[in-house]
Scaffold this active site. Structure first.
Site, PDB file in Angstrom:
ATOM      1  N   LYS A 111       0.828  -1.210   0.000  1.00 56.49           N
ATOM      2  CA  LYS A 111       0.000   0.000   0.000  1.00 56.49           C
ATOM      3  C   LYS A 111       0.856   1.252   0.000  1.00 56.49           C
ATOM      4  O   LYS A 111       0.513   2.248  -0.639  1.00 56.49           O
ATOM      5  CB  LYS A 111      -0.967  -0.013   1.171  1.00 56.49           C
ATOM      6  CG  LYS A 111      -2.068  -1.012   0.928  1.00 56.49           C
ATOM      7  CD  LYS A 111      -3.133  -1.001   1.974  1.00 56.49           C
ATOM      8  CE  LYS A 111      -4.152  -2.099   1.656  1.00 56.49           C
ATOM      9  NZ  LYS A 111      -4.728  -2.680   2.861  1.00 56.49           N
ATOM     10  N   LYS A 194      -8.183 -15.056 -13.125  1.00 57.87           N
ATOM     11  CA  LYS A 194      -9.442 -15.051 -12.383  1.00 57.87           C
ATOM     12  C   LYS A 194     -10.235 -13.769 -12.598  1.00 57.87           C
ATOM     13  O   LYS A 194      -9.710 -12.782 -13.107  1.00 57.87           O
ATOM     14  CB  LYS A 194      -9.143 -15.251 -10.905  1.00 57.87           C
ATOM     15  CG  LYS A 194      -8.406 -14.093 -10.264  1.00 57.87           C
ATOM     16  CD  LYS A 194      -8.295 -14.348  -8.777  1.00 57.87           C
ATOM     17  CE  LYS A 194      -7.522 -13.278  -8.096  1.00 57.87           C
ATOM     18  NZ  LYS A 194      -7.956 -12.278  -7.339  1.00 57.87           N
ATOM     19  N   LYS A 197     -11.669  -7.283  -9.780  1.00 58.13           N
ATOM     20  CA  LYS A 197     -11.986  -5.887 -10.075  1.00 58.13           C
ATOM     21  C   LYS A 197     -10.841  -5.215 -10.818  1.00 58.13           C
ATOM     22  O   LYS A 197     -11.056  -4.514 -11.805  1.00 58.13           O
ATOM     23  CB  LYS A 197     -12.258  -5.159  -8.763  1.00 58.13           C
ATOM     24  CG  LYS A 197     -13.212  -4.017  -8.924  1.00 58.13           C
ATOM     25  CD  LYS A 197     -13.527  -3.409  -7.580  1.00 58.13           C
ATOM     26  CE  LYS A 197     -13.449  -1.918  -7.704  1.00 58.13           C
ATOM     27  NZ  LYS A 197     -13.189  -1.239  -6.460  1.00 58.13           N
TER      28      LYS A 197
END
Ligand code: TRP
Length: 329
Positions: A111, A194, A197
């Site tokens: 992050k 897969k 988003k």
């Protein structure tokens, strides 16, 4: 009865991958465990969202979980920010969490790399907040994906550390509960791995039939089988995986035979997949619409969930205050 706790980050609409990978097992778990499902709105502040975005995303996720069958009569659904006792435990854990170990977690490093201009203390202490979420309920099991394993290890470590520092056997170590192994991995329709988003290849639970049809018809295929009984390339295997998830066995066998004798027509296969996804999605989509139109009911669910969650944590936080050396009230 064992306690299960899971936090859900409000990050947009649910897609089929979320449903078959996680939500479906939440719905099953609420019949077997004392379940607490919360929306991690404090955690979402690490990226500094706008107030109106928080409100919208929190409602969206609540509505979609309810539409999938998470039942407030069986499980406790609440907003993290409604249970302020979590913050008190977060503070206690932070006092015994070391900079080095927090900096070393992969989620923090990732992050920090994604938002280099906003490497805030909330990001650093994400694992202590998560530990507080879990341990305040003395949860036995925490359903998580593999990406959360390090955070779970930290939660166990903070539990042990608290016990050691104060010489008590107070917190037990919560176990990770990986449904992801048993759960179905929903592939993307763009030939990639897969559905996700960030991959931009999602079929959302809220998608209207026409949107679903368009997305499925665009799925990547190849030139067709060149000889009988040949192995399926990945893009075709993905379509069959879809078929296995949303269609019945006869349908699967029918198309499989067509593949094996080289008479398969991808247009027909896609049409069938699209129709079966539409059939699966429709009741959920209708419930999404119903819940969204009933803000009064959502308020009631949020209020009752907050009450139940708060009640469940009172004893723990009182005992923690006592152990730490504070006055209890
Ligand atoms: N970190 C979790 C995620 O990114 C969300 C979360 C926050 C959570 N607190 C939790 C999950 C407590 C389980 C238990 O998905």
């Amino acid at each position: 009865m064992e306690t299960v706790l899971s936090g859900i980050r409000p990050t947009g609409n649910l897609h089929l991958g979320n449903y078959f990978g996680a939500v479906k097992s939440f719905v099953q778990m609420q019949n077997e465990y004392d379940c607490y499902f919360f929306i991690a709105d404090w955690h979402s502040l690490t990226t500094c969202p706008k107030p109106e975005d928080i409100q919208r995303s929190v409602r969206t996720i609540l509505v979609e979980y309810l539409a999938c069958g998470i039942d407030p009569e069986k499980a406790t659904i609440y907003m993290q920010s409604d249970v302020k006792e979590i913050l008190e435990l977060y503070l206690f854990f932070n006092m015994n969490a070391y900079l080095g170990e927090l900096e070393r977690t992969t989620t923090f490093k990732e992050k920090a790399r994604k938002q280099p201009d906003n490497v805030n203390a909330g990001l650093l202490t994400y694992p202590t907040l998560m530990a507080a979420d879990i341990l305040i309920h003395k949860a036995d099991k925490v359903p998580v994906g593999k990406d959360q394993e390090q955070n779970m290890e930290m939660a166990r470590r903070f539990a042990r550390r608290f016990n050691t520092i104060y010489g008590v056997e107070f917190f037990k170590e919560p176990q990770s509960f990986y449904f992801s192994e048993k759960a179905l991995k929903v592939p993307g329709l763009d030939g990639s791995g897969k559905m996700g988003k960030s991959e931009g290849n999602c079929i959302y639970l809220k998608d209207e039939p026409d949107v679903i049809r368009k997305k499925v018809m665009k799925a990547v295929t190849d030139n067709g089988p060149q000889e009988p009984n040949s192995p399926k390339p990945e893009v075709i295997e993905n379509l069959f995986t879809f078929l296995g998830i949303v269609s019945d066995k006869e349908t699967y066998d029918y198309f499989n035979e067509k593949w094996n004798d080289c008479s398969i027509r991808y247009g027909d296969l896609k049409k069938k997949i699209a129709e079966d996804i539409v059939a699966f999605n429709t009741p959920i989509r209708e419930k999404i619409q119903e819940f969204s139109a009933n803000q009064a009911l959502l308020d009631k669910i949020i209020n009752e969930g907050a009450d139940k969650a708060r009640e469940h944590v009172q004893k723990t936080i009182r005992e923690v205050r006592e152990i730490v050396g504070f006055r209890t009230y």
